[in-house]
Enzyme design. Structure first.
Site, PDB file in Angstrom:
ATOM      1  N   ASP A  38     -17.762 -15.959 -14.979  1.00  0.00           N
ATOM      2  CA  ASP A  38     -18.845 -16.395 -15.868  1.00  0.00           C
ATOM      3  C   ASP A  38     -19.001 -15.543 -17.115  1.00  0.00           C
ATOM      4  OD1 ASP A  38     -19.922 -14.075 -14.836  1.00  0.00           O
ATOM      5  OD2 ASP A  38     -21.730 -15.005 -14.012  1.00  0.00           O
TER       6      ASP A  38
ATOM      7  N   ASP B  80     -20.605 -14.298 -10.197  1.00  0.00           N
ATOM      8  CA  ASP B  80     -19.505 -15.252 -10.382  1.00  0.00           C
ATOM      9  C   ASP B  80     -18.452 -14.539 -11.210  1.00  0.00           C
ATOM     10  OD1 ASP B  80     -17.719 -17.212 -11.174  1.00  0.00           O
ATOM     11  OD2 ASP B  80     -19.243 -18.650 -11.784  1.00  0.00           O
TER      12      ASP B  80
ATOM     13  N   ASP C 140     -12.758   2.789  -4.129  1.00  0.00           N
ATOM     14  CA  ASP C 140     -12.202   4.118  -4.404  1.00  0.00           C
ATOM     15  C   ASP C 140     -12.991   4.814  -5.508  1.00  0.00           C
ATOM     16  OD1 ASP C 140     -10.139   4.046  -2.529  1.00  0.00           O
ATOM     17  OD2 ASP C 140      -8.781   3.010  -3.891  1.00  0.00           O
TER      18      ASP C 140
ATOM     19  N   VAL D 119      -4.848  -3.522  -4.467  1.00  0.00           N
ATOM     20  CA  VAL D 119      -5.094  -4.516  -5.518  1.00  0.00           C
ATOM     21  C   VAL D 119      -5.514  -3.820  -6.811  1.00  0.00           C
ATOM     22  CG1 VAL D 119      -6.576  -6.435  -6.236  1.00  0.00           C
ATOM     23  CG2 VAL D 119      -5.662  -6.372  -3.905  1.00  0.00           C
TER      24      VAL D 119
ATOM     25  N   ASN E 124       0.837  -1.198   0.000  1.00  0.00           N
ATOM     26  CA  ASN E 124       0.000   0.000   0.000  1.00  0.00           C
ATOM     27  C   ASN E 124       0.878   1.256   0.000  1.00  0.00           C
ATOM     28  OD1 ASN E 124      -1.683   2.155   0.624  1.00  0.00           O
ATOM     29  ND2 ASN E 124      -2.759   1.107   2.264  1.00  0.00           N
TER      30      ASN E 124
END
Length: 301
Positions: free
Chosen positions: A222, A219, A278, A69, A8
């Protein structure tokens, strides 16, 4: 394997850097070459991560939450380079997609060393100025994006309870917002909606806000996105709806509509959308699915 471990960028000390050092130590003990990437800002961290990939890193591990991430997603989308996650943030909803949210630091690092991966979808947001950005979990607009505004401004408490408190505070100002949506459904047909809504969410993953299953049937592999819409129904009624949101059973209520889409365009006045926790842009925005765009290290169990 050569792993770039992204920390981070806002954390020079504390939980994130502690998690990163423990993860790096664990990986090195397993014979995995690991270099730590940590800039002083999101932009600097992105440049350093990009340089690490150019120098031959063949996997990325993030020590942090969904915001960190999110930085990595922009560099990894479509590359086939796998992403691992040490869940050390406030929300950790992307870690939930990987089945890593309950793992400790060493176990999450072991998932990278084990090498079990899965290809998942991402969502791509296109803005009116021609720029675009990927996200992995949920895009929130309306009431829930205002909850994000408030939660991000709060210094206490940490963790998912911050979102719970922000939700209750924002109920005081709850109102319907005129939304216009253009949905491209799973079969390729289009449906237009023009309605007052409390909120409109677009999910690649199931959860946001630290585990709230707003799109409970989503999902991430998918090839589709899940849209959850909530119509105005009065403050007290919607407050009673909250426990069902936390259980993921809200989608059967008459005030809630769900769609499975390839793409959706959202427009509403004075609404800032959030994705992966964010801000990602003011409406109007278009969100498209990017099938199989990310390779993700999964929990081996």
């Amino acid at each position: 394997m050569n792993v770039a471990l992204l920390v981070n960028p806002a954390a020079r000390s504390g939980a994130h850097t502690h998690a990163a050092s423990r993860a790096a130590e664990r990986l090195r003990s397993r014979g995995v070459s690991t270099s730590v990437v940590s800039g002083g800002s999101a932009a600097e961290s992105t440049r350093l991560l990009r340089a690490a990939l150019e120098l031959g890193a063949d996997a990325v591990l993030v020590a942090g939450g969904d915001g960190t991430v999110h930085l990595a997603l922009q560099e990894l989308a479509g590359t086939g380079i796998p992403l691992g996650i040490i869940p050390a943030g406030t929300g950790n909803d992307m870690a939930t997609v990987a089945g890593l949210q309950e793992l400790d630091i060493e176990a999450a690092a072991d998932a990278v060393a084990a090498g079990v991966t899965r290809s998942i979808d991402l969502a791509c947001v296109s803005r009116g100025d021609g720029t675009s950005e990927y996200f992995g979990t949920v895009l929130a607009s309306g009431f829930d994006s205002r909850v994000n505004d408030r939660a991000n401004a709060m210094r206490w408490p940490r963790g998912g309870s911050r979102y719970n408190i922000a939700i209750l505070i924002e109920f005081v100002r709850l109102r319907g917002i005129p939304f216009t949506l253009d949905l491209e459904l799973a079969d390729g047909t289009h449906e237009a909606l023009d309605s007052d809504l409390v909120m409109a969410t677009v999910g690649n993953g199931r959860t946001y806000g630290g585990g709230i299953p707003i799109c409970p049937d989503a999902d991430a592999a998918d090839g589709l996105l899940d849209v959850t819409l909530v119509r105005p129904a009065g403050r007290l009624h919607l407050l009673r709806l909250l426990p069902r949101v936390y259980r993921g059973t809200h989608v059967t209520l008459p005030e809630v509509a769900t769609y499975r889409v390839r793409s959706v365009r959202l427009d509403a006045p004075d609404v800032t959308a959030y994705a992966d926790g964010d801000p990602i842009g003011s409406l109007p925005l278009t969100v498209d699915v990017a099938p199989g765009a990310l390779t993700l290290f999964m929990s081996p169990s």
